[in-house]
Design a protein around this motif. Structure first.
Motif, PDB file in Angstrom:
ATOM      1  N   GLN A  25       0.818  -1.204   0.000  1.00 36.57           N
ATOM      2  CA  GLN A  25       0.000   0.000   0.000  1.00 36.57           C
ATOM      3  C   GLN A  25       0.855   1.259   0.000  1.00 36.57           C
ATOM      4  N   ILE A  26       0.690   2.029  -1.047  1.00 38.84           N
ATOM      5  CA  ILE A  26       1.318   3.342  -1.150  1.00 38.84           C
ATOM      6  C   ILE A  26       0.245   4.369  -0.811  1.00 38.84           C
ATOM      7  N   PRO A  53      -7.738   4.916 -11.175  1.00 37.15           N
ATOM      8  CA  PRO A  53      -8.870   4.823 -10.245  1.00 37.15           C
ATOM      9  C   PRO A  53      -8.446   4.900  -8.773  1.00 37.15           C
ATOM     10  N   GLU A  54      -7.196   4.592  -8.472  1.00 37.64           N
ATOM     11  CA  GLU A  54      -6.699   4.619  -7.091  1.00 37.64           C
ATOM     12  C   GLU A  54      -6.376   6.020  -6.597  1.00 37.64           C
ATOM     13  N   VAL A  55      -6.362   7.008  -7.488  1.00 37.65           N
ATOM     14  CA  VAL A  55      -5.979   8.367  -7.127  1.00 37.65           C
ATOM     15  C   VAL A  55      -7.153   9.119  -6.503  1.00 37.65           C
ATOM     16  N   GLY A  74      -5.528   0.810   0.562  1.00 40.43           N
ATOM     17  CA  GLY A  74      -5.646  -0.556   0.061  1.00 40.43           C
ATOM     18  C   GLY A  74      -5.247  -0.734  -1.389  1.00 40.43           C
ATOM     19  N   ASN A  75      -4.653   0.272  -2.019  1.00 40.95           N
ATOM     20  CA  ASN A  75      -4.264   0.137  -3.428  1.00 40.95           C
ATOM     21  C   ASN A  75      -3.062  -0.795  -3.550  1.00 40.95           C
ATOM     22  N   ALA A 100       4.704   5.072   2.164  1.00 39.39           N
ATOM     23  CA  ALA A 100       3.991   3.796   2.225  1.00 39.39           C
ATOM     24  C   ALA A 100       4.119   3.170   3.603  1.00 39.39           C
ATOM     25  N   LYS A 101       3.371   2.089   3.798  1.00 36.09           N
ATOM     26  CA  LYS A 101       3.512   1.303   5.018  1.00 36.09           C
ATOM     27  C   LYS A 101       4.841   0.552   4.943  1.00 36.09           C
ATOM     28  N   PRO A 102       5.505   0.333   6.080  1.00 31.69           N
ATOM     29  CA  PRO A 102       6.793  -0.373   6.071  1.00 31.69           C
ATOM     30  C   PRO A 102       6.714  -1.768   5.442  1.00 31.69           C
TER      31      PRO A 102
END
Length: 165
Positions: A25-26, A53-55, A74-75, A100-102
């Motif tokens: 996930q970014i 669509p994720e933007v 959740g992308n 992003a998440k680690p």
């Protein structure tokens, strides 16, 4: 007995799919584009980025040619998507910094060129591969990362990253 094994495999597959989705996930990407000469140029990039669509939002700084992209939770995007969109608009990436998440960098496609951060909820990293930095910067980095065997290979599915925080 076979039903138990099939059930176990299905459950394990489902857990793996959901854990990969949450890991990859970014939340934000900052792109400094090169080759822009006017506001119409930035509009072309803006339009390409917003087509994803994720933007959620794209903010543009015309003074620095920087685009800050906020993404939906959740992308499963990778840096390659941003490069393709900027190039489709007719320009190039001079710098790509991702938040992003680690867990995101635990994926096989990310190769660290410096130390991993400890105890952070979000990490910021820069993609330092060819096409994600300027040509001049890439030449300089090639000398710095000559000990990283995969750096010069230009595999478009692997991303060499430098942790910034």
């Amino acid at each position: 007995m076979k039903k138990i094994n099939i059930g176990y495999v299905l459950v394990a597959s489902m857990v793996l799919m959901f854990s990969m989705k949450s890991n990859a996930q970014i939340s934000k990407a900052e792109i400094r584009a090169t080759g822009l000469t006017c506001s119409m140029c930035s509009n072309a990039i803006n339009k390409q980025l917003k087509s994803l669509p994720e933007v959620v939002n794209v903010e543009t700084d015309l003074n620095t040619n920087t685009f800050t992209i906020t993404l939906k939770e959740g992308n499963e995007l990778s840096p390659k998507v941003f490069k393709e969109k900027v190039e489709k608009a007719g320009f190039f990436i001079g710098s790509l910094v991702v938040t992003a998440k680690p867990e995101t960098i635990a994926k096989n496609s990310y190769i660290l060129v410096n130390d991993r951060p400890n105890n952070v909820t979000e990490i910021q990293f820069q993609v330092v591969d060819k096409g994600y930095v300027t040509e001049k910067e890439y030449k300089k980095l090639s000398k710095s990362y000559k000990n990283v065997e995969t750096y010069a290979s230009n595999n478009e599915d692997d991303f060499h990253i430098k942790i910034l925080n």
